[in-house]
Design a protein around this motif. Sequence first.
Motif, short mmCIF file in Angstrom:
data_model
loop_
_atom_site.label_atom_id
_atom_site.label_comp_id
_atom_site.label_asym_id
_atom_site.label_seq_id
_atom_site.Cartn_x
_atom_site.Cartn_y
_atom_site.Cartn_z
N TYR A 279 0.86 -1.18 0.00
CA TYR A 279 0.00 0.00 0.00
C TYR A 279 0.90 1.24 0.00
O TYR A 279 1.74 1.42 0.88
CB TYR A 279 -0.90 -0.04 1.23
N VAL A 280 0.71 2.12 -0.98
CA VAL A 280 1.62 3.25 -1.20
C VAL A 280 0.92 4.57 -0.90
O VAL A 280 -0.21 4.80 -1.34
CB VAL A 280 2.13 3.28 -2.66
N LEU A 281 1.61 5.46 -0.18
CA LEU A 281 1.20 6.85 -0.04
C LEU A 281 2.04 7.67 -1.00
O LEU A 281 3.26 7.74 -0.87
CB LEU A 281 1.44 7.32 1.39
N ASP A 282 1.38 8.27 -2.00
CA ASP A 282 2.05 9.14 -2.98
C ASP A 282 1.94 10.56 -2.46
O ASP A 282 0.92 11.23 -2.62
CB ASP A 282 1.37 8.98 -4.35
N LEU A 283 3.00 11.03 -1.83
CA LEU A 283 2.99 12.30 -1.11
C LEU A 283 3.39 13.43 -2.06
O LEU A 283 4.49 13.43 -2.62
CB LEU A 283 3.97 12.21 0.06
N GLY A 284 2.50 14.41 -2.23
CA GLY A 284 2.73 15.45 -3.21
C GLY A 284 2.48 14.90 -4.61
O GLY A 284 3.34 14.97 -5.49
N LEU B 298 6.03 7.44 -0.84
CA LEU B 298 6.75 7.90 -2.03
C LEU B 298 6.78 9.42 -2.08
O LEU B 298 5.73 10.07 -1.99
CB LEU B 298 6.09 7.34 -3.29
N LEU B 299 7.99 9.98 -2.23
CA LEU B 299 8.17 11.42 -2.39
C LEU B 299 8.91 11.65 -3.70
O LEU B 299 10.12 11.88 -3.74
CB LEU B 299 8.96 12.01 -1.22
N ILE C 122 10.48 4.57 3.06
CA ILE C 122 10.26 5.87 2.42
C ILE C 122 11.16 5.90 1.19
O ILE C 122 12.36 5.63 1.29
CB ILE C 122 10.63 7.02 3.37
N ILE C 123 10.57 6.21 0.05
CA ILE C 123 11.34 6.28 -1.20
C ILE C 123 11.19 7.68 -1.75
O ILE C 123 10.06 8.16 -1.93
CB ILE C 123 10.84 5.26 -2.24
N GLY C 124 12.30 8.37 -1.99
CA GLY C 124 12.17 9.75 -2.43
C GLY C 124 13.26 10.20 -3.37
O GLY C 124 14.28 9.54 -3.55
N ARG C 125 12.98 11.35 -3.98
CA ARG C 125 13.93 12.03 -4.85
C ARG C 125 14.38 13.32 -4.19
O ARG C 125 13.61 14.01 -3.55
CB ARG C 125 13.29 12.35 -6.21
N GLY C 126 15.66 13.64 -4.39
CA GLY C 126 16.20 14.88 -3.84
C GLY C 126 17.14 15.54 -4.82
O GLY C 126 17.53 14.95 -5.84
#
Length: 250
Positions: free
Chosen positions: A61-66, A125-126, A157-161
């Motif tokens: 289950y994924v939360l697509d944040l922003g 996911l960010l 937590i998986i994100g891009r920076g």
Amino acid sequence: MGDAFGALLLEQWHGKDVSEVVERDDGHILVGSGSVAHRYFSEPDGWSPLDVAAVERCLGYVLDLGAGAGRASIELQDRGLPVLALDTSEKALHVCRCRGVRDTFLGSALDLARQMPDRRFDSILLLGNNFGLLESPKMAHRLLQAFTRMSTPSGRIIGRGLDPYSTEDPNHLRYHDYNRAAGRYGGQMRLRVRHRGEATPWFAYWFMSPDELAHALDGSGWRIDELQQDAASYMAVLAKCIGDRRGPKR
């Protein structure tokens, strides 16, 4: 003030080719290269390899944040994963729903944690440099605590920076110096999106180097488990510590 970000997405959705205009609190104007369609509506075959890698690492289950216009949520749904698309822009979420995103939430991550305390996500996911949504060291601590409560025991937590220091632009270097003089990190920004006669409220956004991200995680219960870099851009996977001191995979 208004929902300028959502307005430009909605205009693009209705077939008008628009660009994103962002104002920094020192008056500097940043205009996105190309159209909004390229950044927010592109299909996976047009994504950067780091975006592809980030989405591939989402499980459960994924939360697509922003979530923006929902490009990641749509791809995750197509892969058979349940997704909640979260954004503070009502019009952006309207675009998401028009494009087929099934589950949306209007508000911030902290709003979600308060209003739906029993929700648990396997992946948060960010995408789109949205590690910047950590805002500041103080807010990062609050958000990371909330992510701990909102995630399953094996949650990630998986994100891009974006490393803000990989620049020689004097406008950006002056802004870094201005922030440091005020006791902030160089990449801590106050921004607003402008579109035609509208502007969003000012919001905080923290472009941080991978080292600054690691420092922000100190004492949070999260650690960098994987790090991929491409020039100034990076993708990181954060895992819960559980007494593990291993360094990130590169």
